[in-house]
Design an enzyme around this catalytic site. Structure first.
Site, short mmCIF file in Angstrom:
data_model
loop_
_atom_site.label_atom_id
_atom_site.label_comp_id
_atom_site.label_asym_id
_atom_site.label_seq_id
_atom_site.Cartn_x
_atom_site.Cartn_y
_atom_site.Cartn_z
N ASP A 24 -9.03 128.19 22.26
CA ASP A 24 -9.18 127.75 23.72
C ASP A 24 -9.73 126.67 24.27
OD1 ASP A 24 -9.85 128.26 25.61
OD2 ASP A 24 -11.48 129.38 26.33
N GLY A 25 -8.88 125.87 24.61
CA GLY A 25 -9.74 124.32 25.05
C GLY A 25 -8.33 123.55 24.76
N GLY A 27 -5.60 123.80 27.12
CA GLY A 27 -5.09 123.30 28.23
C GLY A 27 -6.39 121.97 28.38
N ARG A 28 -7.70 121.69 28.01
CA ARG A 28 -8.24 121.15 28.47
C ARG A 28 -8.64 119.77 27.99
NH1 ARG A 28 -13.37 124.33 28.60
NH2 ARG A 28 -11.53 125.74 27.61
N SER A 69 -2.84 135.96 25.10
CA SER A 69 -2.82 137.50 25.19
C SER A 69 -1.86 137.98 26.03
CB SER A 69 -4.14 137.08 26.02
OG SER A 69 -3.87 136.48 26.98
N GLU A 71 -2.47 138.38 29.29
CA GLU A 71 -2.40 137.68 30.00
C GLU A 71 -2.03 136.54 30.78
OE1 GLU A 71 -5.41 139.25 28.22
OE2 GLU A 71 -5.38 141.13 29.67
N ASN A 72 -1.27 136.34 28.99
CA ASN A 72 -1.05 134.89 29.48
C ASN A 72 0.03 134.92 30.22
OD1 ASN A 72 -2.54 133.09 25.58
ND2 ASN A 72 -3.23 133.10 28.10
N ARG A 192 -15.46 131.12 18.06
CA ARG A 192 -14.57 130.21 19.72
C ARG A 192 -14.93 129.40 19.73
NH1 ARG A 192 -13.54 133.80 25.20
NH2 ARG A 192 -12.25 131.86 26.38
C1 FPP Z 1 -5.80 128.62 24.72
O1 FPP Z 1 -6.17 127.16 25.49
C2 FPP Z 1 -4.98 128.08 23.55
C3 FPP Z 1 -3.72 129.04 23.95
C4 FPP Z 1 -3.42 130.09 25.34
C5 FPP Z 1 -2.95 129.85 23.60
C6 FPP Z 1 -3.07 129.79 21.78
C7 FPP Z 1 -1.79 129.14 20.83
C8 FPP Z 1 -2.18 128.09 19.80
C9 FPP Z 1 -2.97 126.78 19.18
C10 FPP Z 1 -0.73 126.72 19.39
C11 FPP Z 1 0.61 127.58 18.91
C12 FPP Z 1 0.20 128.66 17.70
C13 FPP Z 1 0.67 128.80 16.60
C14 FPP Z 1 -0.04 130.25 16.02
C15 FPP Z 1 2.36 128.48 16.14
P1 FPP Z 1 -6.22 126.90 26.55
O2 FPP Z 1 -4.63 126.72 27.13
O3 FPP Z 1 -6.40 128.39 27.57
O4 FPP Z 1 -6.44 125.79 27.32
P2 FPP Z 1 -7.77 125.96 28.66
O5 FPP Z 1 -8.80 126.46 28.68
O6 FPP Z 1 -8.52 124.43 28.68
O7 FPP Z 1 -6.78 125.63 29.59
#
Ligand code: FPP
Length: 249
Positions: A24-25, A27-28, A69, A71-72, A192
């Site tokens: 997670d993180g 985007g931030r 996910s 939800e994504n 996490r």
């Molecule tokens: C959460 O960060 C992360 C994701 C939704 C995607 C995870 C994907 C990767 C690490 C890159 C590609 C993966 C592979 C296996 C090639 P967020 O966007 O929810 O961050 P935020 O909470 O800061 O907005």
């Protein structure tokens, strides 16, 4: 590559057999730098490489990463497109190296929702790494814990209705046999990133007795050293599985 922490892990006893990670993180991390969100996901791909190599070095047998996910799918289509593009890139770029390292990749989730190109790349990395014996890597894509349980319940109900299954025989093992993680041990450790204190619909059944390690580090900055720290934290825990400590009572 060696590290002092890795040496300490070796001295501290049992390593978690199965580690699950909520990455997670991204985007931030991007927003903090005035970059578009997809730049965070791209950087996050490097962290995936670090986590995989670190887990293998530490002696973890199964690493399960929550990459996308259910939800994504509700995110803007441009971000979904960027994430699917990264998944294809990862599958194409890393296949040979993962094979070399003996990492067997499994991609688990509602994969029928993936576009054809992504599906093909995913099939190719699974096929190309089959038989790897150093570590199993589960990439959870289009995955939700509740949906996984619903799928399992539907399958069991179908078998019961058809007379193939006695409802009274349904126990932990029978249900687990219908999950994406069938045949695997439950995660011993959940990591996490980004400091959030949530399970976020990840492995709801499997995490029942998992030790949780939350780090404030944003996923794009996660390195193998952070993974080693999490393993050391785990090695200091006392796992009771709902029972009392040995010698008590
Ligand atoms: C959460 O960060 C992360 C994701 C939704 C995607 C995870 C994907 C990767 C690490 C890159 C590609 C993966 C592979 C296996 C090639 P967020 O966007 O929810 O961050 P935020 O909470 O800061 O907005």
């Amino acid at each position: 590559m060696s590290s002092d922490t890795l040496e300490r892990i070796r001295l501290c006893g049992a390593v978690p057999q199965h580690v699950a990670v909520i990455m997670d993180g991204n985007g931030r991390w991007a927003v903090q730098r005035g970059l578009p969100r997809h730049a965070g996901h791209r950087q996050g791909m490097n962290a995936v490489r670090e986590a995989v190599e670190g887990a293998r070095q530490a002696g973890v047998e199964v690493l399960t990463l929550f990459a996308f996910s259910t939800e994504n799918w509700q995110r803007p289509s441009s971000e979904i497109g960027a994430l699917m593009g990264l998944l294809r890139l990862y599958a194409e770029k890393e296949k040979r190296e993962l094979k070399r390292q003996g990492v067997e990749v499994h991609v688990l989730g509602e994969l029928h929702r993936l576009d054809e190109g992504t599906r093909k790349s995913v099939d190719a990395i699974v096929e190309g790494t089959r038989g790897g014996e150093a570590m199993r890597l589960n990439l959870m894509i289009s995955y939700s814990g509740r949906e996984e349980l619903l799928r399992a319940v539907r399958a069991l109900a179908r078998d019961a209705a058809a007379g193939r299954l006695d409802p009274e025989s349904i126990d932990d093992e029978v249900l687990e046999g219908r999950l994406f993680t069938a045949g695997l041990p439950d995660p011993d450790l959940l990591i996490r990133t980004s400091g959030e204190l949530r399970i976020s619909n990840f492995l709801l059944w499997q995490l029942a007795y998992t030790e949780i390690h939350v780090t404030p580090v944003l996923w794009p900055e996660f390195t193998r050293e952070h993974l080693f720290d999490a393993v050391l934290d785990y090695q200091g825990r006392e796992r009771r599985f709902g029972r009392v400590t040995a010698g008590e009572g």
